[in-house]
Write an enzyme that holds these catalytic residues in place. Structure first.
Site, PDB file in Angstrom:
ATOM      1  CG  ASP A  82       5.341   3.028   7.484  1.00 22.34           C
ATOM      2  OD1 ASP A  82       4.295   3.498   6.587  1.00 22.34           O
ATOM      3  OD2 ASP A  82       5.104   2.498   8.406  1.00 22.34           O
ATOM      4  CG  HIS A  83       4.480   0.136   4.011  1.00 23.66           C
ATOM      5  ND1 HIS A  83       4.148  -1.202   4.538  1.00 23.66           N
ATOM      6  CD2 HIS A  83       4.045   0.655   5.342  1.00 23.66           C
ATOM      7  CE1 HIS A  83       3.667  -1.085   5.619  1.00 23.66           C
ATOM      8  NE2 HIS A  83       3.439  -0.033   6.176  1.00 23.66           N
TER       9      HIS A  83
ATOM     10  CG  HIS B  78       0.067   4.554   4.757  1.00 17.56           C
ATOM     11  ND1 HIS B  78      -0.563   3.852   5.575  1.00 17.56           N
ATOM     12  CD2 HIS B  78      -0.581   5.508   4.166  1.00 17.56           C
ATOM     13  CE1 HIS B  78      -1.604   4.302   5.872  1.00 17.56           C
ATOM     14  NE2 HIS B  78      -1.905   5.271   4.896  1.00 17.56           N
TER      15      HIS B  78
ATOM     16  CG  HIS C  70      -4.017   0.443   6.787  1.00 17.31           C
ATOM     17  ND1 HIS C  70      -4.092   0.965   7.949  1.00 17.31           N
ATOM     18  CD2 HIS C  70      -2.900   0.677   6.509  1.00 17.31           C
ATOM     19  CE1 HIS C  70      -2.824   1.650   8.368  1.00 17.31           C
ATOM     20  NE2 HIS C  70      -1.927   1.507   7.088  1.00 17.31           N
TER      21      HIS C  70
ATOM     22  CG  HIS D 252       4.050  -1.723  11.558  1.00 17.31           C
ATOM     23  ND1 HIS D 252       5.149  -0.559  11.809  1.00 17.31           N
ATOM     24  CD2 HIS D 252       3.296  -1.410  10.456  1.00 17.31           C
ATOM     25  CE1 HIS D 252       4.965   0.271  10.761  1.00 17.31           C
ATOM     26  NE2 HIS D 252       3.963  -0.194   9.897  1.00 17.31           N
TER      27      HIS D 252
ATOM     28  CG  HIS E 266      -0.353   0.120   2.860  1.00 18.30           C
ATOM     29  ND1 HIS E 266       0.533  -0.825   3.298  1.00 18.30           N
ATOM     30  CD2 HIS E 266      -0.347   1.054   3.453  1.00 18.30           C
ATOM     31  CE1 HIS E 266       0.853  -0.460   4.339  1.00 18.30           C
ATOM     32  NE2 HIS E 266       0.460   0.480   4.425  1.00 18.30           N
TER      33      HIS E 266
END
Length: 259
Positions: free
Chosen positions: A59-60, A57, A111, A171, A55
């Site tokens: 941090d990905h 975001h 999410h 995470h 996805h």
């Protein structure tokens, strides 16, 4: 043999590295930080062959551009305008072959609206699932872009996978999730045993992942919305009646957001 190794990033992310210990080819899932990925590849003498994105975001995805400078590397991911680097966009049910394994795409919005998971039954030792921030060990992601019904439907897709499926989420939130799960379902003996075992892992600075679908079904309140104790706890927290699993999920997700 295909192996899976966590690459720790930021405060609590895991970037998952799949690699063939014979060919030394590697694929990396959700590379939020290129620096730690490059260091891990160099330490293990691996060549980056593909990127997998669940996805949008940051941090990905934050390390994608730097990693693409290493060579002509395909980027597999969802249909998302927010991730322009993707070279092969995947829809629900589509498959891809990678490092000798065939992965099936599962669309799991909630999410984010663009969220996907990748599942393979061919890994040695049992099926594997890379599910980003949808299903966590002992919990689930916040519902940022979807709605509770959408998120619950996505979690139910994952819960329906074989019980021995190894769950690689993104995470290390497990102990905090389990503390909340205990508040929801304090009488669950499997949960209490898990808190003990996972706490020991973290004391040794070891990952609590992968989990399994069986473990999540036994201990994760967001997959147990049909259980009487979970529903009763949800009703105590909600100002509305929790008459179905979606209402139960919405109540405990809202509770967790402020826990």
């Amino acid at each position: 043999m295909i192996l899976v190794k966590p690459i720790p990033a930021f405060d609590d992310n895991y970037i998952w590295c799949l690699y063939d210990d014979v060919s030394h080819q590697a694929a990396v899932v959700d590379p939020g930080d290129a620096k730690v990925v490059i260091a891990a590849l160099e330490a293990m003498n691996l060549e980056l062959a593909a990127l997998l994105i669940t996805h949008h975001h940051f941090d990905h995805t934050g390390g994608i551009n730097t990693l693409l400078a290493l060579g002509d590397i395909p980027v597999y991911g969802p249909h998302s305008e927010n991730i322009p680097q993707i070279t092969q966009r995947l829809s629900h049910g589509e498959t891809l072959s990678l490092l000798g394994l065939e992965f099936t795409t599962l669309e799991i919005p909630g999410h984010t609206l663009d969220h996907i998971a990748l599942y393979s039954e061919q890994a040695e030792g049992g099926p594997i699932l890379f599910c980003g921030d949808t299903l966590f060990a002992g919990g689930c992601g916040r519902v940022f872009e979807g709605n509770p019904g959408m998120m619950l439907a996505s979690l139910n897709k994952l819960a329906a996978l074989p019980a021995n499926t190894r769950v690689y989420c993104a995470h290390e939130y497990t102990l905090a999730n389990l503390a909340f799960a205990k508040a929801v379902e304090p009488g669950n003996p499997a949960l209490l045993a898990r808190i003990t075992s996972d706490s020991q892992l973290r004391q040794q600075n070891r990952p609590t992942l992968p989990s399994t679908v069986a473990m999540e079904l036994a201990t994760n309140p967001f997959l147990r919305c049909d259980q009487p104790e979970v529903a009763a706890s949800a009703a105590q927290q909600s100002e509305q009646a929790c008459t179905d699993t979606t209402a139960v999920f919405a109540a405990i997700r809202g509770w967790k957001d402020n826990f």
